[in-house]
Write an enzyme that holds these catalytic residues in place. Structure first.
Site, PDB file in Angstrom:
ATOM      1  N   ARG A 112      -2.652  -6.007  -7.776  1.00  0.00           N
ATOM      2  CA  ARG A 112      -1.599  -7.015  -7.570  1.00  0.00           C
ATOM      3  C   ARG A 112      -1.777  -8.133  -8.606  1.00  0.00           C
ATOM      4  O   ARG A 112      -1.778  -7.884  -9.782  1.00  0.00           O
ATOM      5  CB  ARG A 112      -1.681  -7.553  -6.140  1.00  0.00           C
TER       6      ARG A 112
ATOM      7  N   LYS B 202     -15.679  -6.464   6.772  1.00  0.00           N
ATOM      8  CA  LYS B 202     -14.621  -7.139   6.010  1.00  0.00           C
ATOM      9  C   LYS B 202     -13.836  -8.122   6.876  1.00  0.00           C
ATOM     10  O   LYS B 202     -13.342  -7.762   7.946  1.00  0.00           O
ATOM     11  CB  LYS B 202     -13.678  -6.109   5.395  1.00  0.00           C
TER      12      LYS B 202
ATOM     13  N   SER C 242      -2.995  -7.543   3.505  1.00  0.00           N
ATOM     14  CA  SER C 242      -3.171  -7.296   4.940  1.00  0.00           C
ATOM     15  C   SER C 242      -3.581  -8.589   5.653  1.00  0.00           C
ATOM     16  O   SER C 242      -3.137  -8.851   6.776  1.00  0.00           O
ATOM     17  CB  SER C 242      -4.259  -6.239   5.168  1.00  0.00           C
TER      18      SER C 242
ATOM     19  N   HIS D  11       0.845  -1.217   0.000  1.00  0.00           N
ATOM     20  CA  HIS D  11       0.000   0.000   0.000  1.00  0.00           C
ATOM     21  C   HIS D  11       0.872   1.256   0.000  1.00  0.00           C
ATOM     22  O   HIS D  11       0.615   2.210  -0.740  1.00  0.00           O
ATOM     23  CB  HIS D  11      -0.872   0.056   1.269  1.00  0.00           C
TER      24      HIS D  11
HETATM   25  O1  PNS Z   1      -8.650  -2.329   0.331  1.00  0.00           O
HETATM   26  P1  PNS Z   1     -10.051  -2.811   0.139  1.00  0.00           P
HETATM   27  O2  PNS Z   1     -10.641  -3.310   1.424  1.00  0.00           O
HETATM   28  O3  PNS Z   1     -10.160  -3.800  -0.985  1.00  0.00           O
HETATM   29  O4  PNS Z   1     -10.904  -1.521  -0.291  1.00  0.00           O
HETATM   30  C1  PNS Z   1     -12.259  -1.638  -0.616  1.00  0.00           C
HETATM   31  C2  PNS Z   1     -12.918  -0.261  -0.583  1.00  0.00           C
HETATM   32  C3  PNS Z   1     -12.824   0.365   0.782  1.00  0.00           C
HETATM   33  C4  PNS Z   1     -12.238   0.637  -1.601  1.00  0.00           C
HETATM   34  C5  PNS Z   1     -14.398  -0.475  -0.978  1.00  0.00           C
HETATM   35  O5  PNS Z   1     -14.997  -1.409  -0.131  1.00  0.00           O
HETATM   36  C6  PNS Z   1     -15.201   0.820  -0.956  1.00  0.00           C
HETATM   37  O6  PNS Z   1     -15.110   1.605  -1.871  1.00  0.00           O
HETATM   38  N1  PNS Z   1     -15.991   1.022   0.129  1.00  0.00           N
HETATM   39  C7  PNS Z   1     -16.813   2.216   0.279  1.00  0.00           C
HETATM   40  C8  PNS Z   1     -18.293   1.922  -0.010  1.00  0.00           C
HETATM   41  C9  PNS Z   1     -18.559   1.947  -1.503  1.00  0.00           C
HETATM   42  O7  PNS Z   1     -18.394   2.951  -2.165  1.00  0.00           O
HETATM   43  N2  PNS Z   1     -18.967   0.790  -2.043  1.00  0.00           N
HETATM   44  C10 PNS Z   1     -19.271   0.661  -3.446  1.00  0.00           C
HETATM   45  C11 PNS Z   1     -18.065   0.270  -4.245  1.00  0.00           C
HETATM   46  S1  PNS Z   1     -18.574  -0.481  -5.711  1.00  0.00           S
END
Ligand code: PNS
Length: 163
Positions: A92, A41, A130, A17
């Protein structure tokens, strides 16, 4: 002013990251790291959103065009209100592609004024996540070199209280 949001759950932030955020900070005038609450999550994050944000801010204190903000709403709304024109994500191995492609397309449908861009992980971090870091740490393995030093210290302390 070209501003990008680099979003994620960051539970905890890894060297992969950090590498993506550093590279985004060289491409944009300003970068906001958006730390999602992501309460569901992986059975719930190990670190609170405030802890995750603080660990990132500490690890990136050498970059003066990067700030860190928790968020608990749609990413496109967070990005637009932050004044960002781009969402930057790390990509990745191919296993990331389908999920990222889906999110990028849904985000585009929700707000086509915010562009999603990808920075590919360097080979060293291609398989770093993570969840793998937490699993290694939970079983007593060394996470040095996989996460910033402050995160390695915080993980050790956290796992003593919340295995
Ligand atoms: O690092 P991650 O956990 O894969 O990130 C995922 C993240 C936080 C980017 C995604 O879950 C997100 O955008 N969450 C906010 C809610 C949202 O907008 N959801 C719709 C996305 S299609």
């Amino acid at each position: 002013m070209n501003r990008a949001v680099v979003p994620g759950t960051f539970d905890p932030v890894t060297c992969g990251h950090i590498d993506v955020i550093e590279r985004a900070s060289a491409l944009f005038d300003d970068v906001v790291v958006g730390v999602a609450y992501s309460p569901d999550k992986g059975g719930g994050p190990l670190f609170t959103v405030e802890e995750r944000a603080e660990l990132i801010a500490e690890a990136l204190s050498h970059l003066d065009n990067v700030s860190v903000q928790p968020f608990d709403r749609l990413l496109v709304d967070f990005a637009r209100d932050a004044g960002a024109t781009a969402i930057v994500k790390g990509l990745r191995a191919v296993t990331d592609f389908e999920r990222e492609f889906q999110m990028a397309n849904l985000n585009y449908r929700l707000d086509d004024s915010v562009e999603t861009m990808f920075i590919t992980a360097i080979p060293e971090y291609m398989f770093l996540s993570s969840s793998a870091v937490k699993e290694i740490a939970r079983h007593g393995g060394s996470v040095r070199g996989l996460v910033p030093e402050n995160v390695a210290v915080a993980l050790e302390a956290k796992l003593q209280t919340a295995p």
